[in-house]
Design an enzyme around this catalytic site. Structure first.
Site, PDB file in Angstrom:
ATOM      1  N   ASP A  67       0.826  -1.211   0.000  1.00 18.56           N
ATOM      2  CA  ASP A  67       0.000   0.000   0.000  1.00 18.56           C
ATOM      3  C   ASP A  67       0.861   1.263   0.000  1.00 18.56           C
ATOM      4  OD1 ASP A  67       0.978  -0.364   2.566  1.00 18.56           O
ATOM      5  OD2 ASP A  67      -0.966  -0.674   3.498  1.00 18.56           O
ATOM      6  N   ASN A 135      -7.477  -2.365  14.300  1.00 19.89           N
ATOM      7  CA  ASN A 135      -8.880  -2.587  13.904  1.00 19.89           C
ATOM      8  C   ASN A 135      -9.025  -3.797  12.970  1.00 19.89           C
ATOM      9  OD1 ASN A 135      -7.821  -1.667  11.510  1.00 19.89           O
ATOM     10  ND2 ASN A 135      -9.156   0.106  11.289  1.00 19.89           N
ATOM     11  N   HIS A 137      -7.207  -4.346  10.155  1.00 19.62           N
ATOM     12  CA  HIS A 137      -6.908  -4.154   8.733  1.00 19.62           C
ATOM     13  C   HIS A 137      -5.613  -4.865   8.339  1.00 19.62           C
ATOM     14  CE1 HIS A 137      -4.601  -0.117   9.504  1.00 19.62           C
ATOM     15  NE2 HIS A 137      -3.715  -1.032   9.214  1.00 19.62           N
ATOM     16  N   GLU A 142      -9.633  -1.703   5.317  1.00 17.62           N
ATOM     17  CA  GLU A 142     -10.252  -1.326   6.575  1.00 17.62           C
ATOM     18  C   GLU A 142     -11.510  -2.168   6.829  1.00 17.62           C
ATOM     19  OE1 GLU A 142      -8.536   0.411   8.375  1.00 17.62           O
ATOM     20  OE2 GLU A 142      -7.938   2.364   7.630  1.00 17.62           O
TER      21      GLU A 142
HETATM   22  C1  GLP Z   1      -0.344   0.502   8.620  1.00 18.24           C
HETATM   23  C2  GLP Z   1      -0.067  -0.315   7.351  1.00 18.24           C
HETATM   24  C3  GLP Z   1      -0.291  -1.788   7.566  1.00 18.24           C
HETATM   25  C4  GLP Z   1       0.334  -2.212   8.876  1.00 18.24           C
HETATM   26  C5  GLP Z   1      -0.372  -1.544  10.016  1.00 18.24           C
HETATM   27  C6  GLP Z   1       0.165  -1.910  11.394  1.00 18.24           C
HETATM   28  O1  GLP Z   1      -1.529   1.194   8.636  1.00 18.24           O
HETATM   29  N1  GLP Z   1      -0.787   0.103   6.205  1.00 18.24           N
HETATM   30  O2  GLP Z   1       0.226  -2.516   6.468  1.00 18.24           O
HETATM   31  O3  GLP Z   1       0.268  -3.593   9.013  1.00 18.24           O
HETATM   32  O4  GLP Z   1      -0.298  -0.138   9.857  1.00 18.24           O
HETATM   33  O5  GLP Z   1       1.237  -1.131  11.733  1.00 18.24           O
HETATM   34  P1  GLP Z   1       2.219  -1.396  12.928  1.00 18.24           P
HETATM   35  O6  GLP Z   1       3.040  -2.560  12.524  1.00 18.24           O
HETATM   36  O7  GLP Z   1       3.024  -0.138  13.049  1.00 18.24           O
HETATM   37  O8  GLP Z   1       1.389  -1.670  14.121  1.00 18.24           O
END
Ligand code: GLP
Length: 242
Positions: A67, A135, A137, A142
Site C-alpha cells: 500500500d 482494527n 486491517h 479497513e
Molecule cells: C499501517 C499499514 C499496515 C500495517 C499496520 C500496522 O496502517 N498500512 O500494512 O500492518 O499499519 O502497523 P504497525 O506494525 O506499526 O502496528
C-alpha cells in the site's frame, strides 16, 4: 493457520527473517510482498544483516508493496516509498526496477489502482509479509471492505489515522486521509502469507483474527481460509489466546 509464539519482538523478527531467508535460498527469484509499519522493521534489520554477512542476495528478488498513502509525495519522509528505502532497499542489492510500490501520483488518480492491479495479476507472489492494524486491517483494507476487493483507493479509518499519527508528529491533521492498497483478493492470491505482530495493543485483534468468525468487519480474519498462512507473534500479542 500455523501460529508461532515467540518470547518478544526480537525473537519474532528473527523467526520471520529465517522464514524469508529460507524462501530466498530456495528461490533466488522470489516474488515477495512487503509491508510497512513498525512490525516488520526488525525483520528487515535481520534481512539486511543476512545480506551483509553474504548469506543471501536480493539481486534477483522482486518486491511488491502492499500500500501507499495518497496525498503526500513519494519524497515525504512518511511515504511508504521513503519507508521502504530507508528501512530496507538502500541497504541491500535489490535492483531498482525490481521494486514495486503503488504509485500515488494524484494527477493519475483514475488509473493508479488498475495499473497496480495489472502488475499483481501478472505476478503471483510467492510470499506476502503482513502486519495488522488494531482494527483488523491488512494492507489498508479497513473494516467493512468487501473481501473480494482487488487494488483500490481507500478512505482511511479514523482509528488507523489515529494509530498512524505517531509517525506524523502526533498531529492527526498531517495524516493522509486516503491510500491505495492491494485488496484482500490480491493478498489471498499469494502462495504463502506471513503475518507478524507484537505488543499488548495487538492482543485483542489477534484473538479475534484467529478465534473469531471470518467477517469483513475484521478483514484479517479471512486469513483463516488461506492454505499456507503463518502467524508469528510475541507473548504479549498472544496473551488473549490462552
Ligand atoms: C499501517 C499499514 C499496515 C500495517 C499496520 C500496522 O496502517 N498500512 O500494512 O500492518 O499499519 O502497523 P504497525 O506494525 O506499526 O502496528
Amino acid at each position: 493457520m500455523k501460529i508461532i509464539i515467540c518470547k518478544d519482538y526480537a525473537e519474532v523478527s528473527k523467526k520471520a527473517a529465517s522464514v524469508v531467508i529460507k524462501e530466498i535460498k530456495k528461490n533466488p527469484e522470489l516474488k515477495i510482498g512487503l509491508a510497512t509499519g513498525s512490525s516488520p522493521i526488525g525483520l528487515y534489520k535481520n534481512l539486511i544483516e543476512a545480506y551483509q554477512k553474504n548469506k543471501i542476495s536480493f539481486k534477483d528478488v522482486i518486491s511488491y508493496n502492499l500500500d501507499e498513502y495518497i496525498g503526500i509525495d513519494r519524497s515525504h519522509p512518511q511515504s511508504y516509498y521513503s519507508f521502504m528505502h530507508e528501512n530496507l532497499f538502500k541497504h541491500i542489492d535489490i535492483k531498482d526496477d525490481h521494486i514495486h510500490i503503488p504509485d500515488n501520483d494524484i494527477s493519475r488518480i483514475d488509473h493508479l489502482a488498475d495499473d497496480y492491479n495489472k502488475v499483481l495479476h501478472e505476478n503471483q507472489l510467492d510470499i506476502q509479509i503482513l502486519g495488522i492494524g488494531t482494527n483488523g486491517h491488512i494492507g489498508f483494507n479497513e473494516p467493512g471492505t468487501p473481501l473480494g476487493n482487488e487494488t483500490f483507493i481507500v478512505t482511511l479509518d479514523e482509528q488507523t489515522r489515529m494509530d498512524n499519527s505517531r509517525f506524523f508528529n502526533n498531529n492527526l491533521d498531517e495524516v493522509p486521509k486516503f491510500a491505495i492498497t492491494m485488496g484482500i483478493k490480491n493478498i489471498m492470491y499469494s502462495k504463502k502469507i506471513l503475518l507478524i505482530a507484537s505488543g499488548k495493543e495487538k492482543a485483542k485483534v489477534i484473538h479475534k483474527m484467529i478465534k473469531g468468525k471470518v467477517s469483513k468487519s475484521l478483514p484479517a480474519s479471512i486469513l483463516q481460509l488461506h492454505p499456507d498462512c503463518t502467524i508469528i507473534i510475541d507473548e504479549n500479542a498472544a496473551s488473549k489466546l490462552k
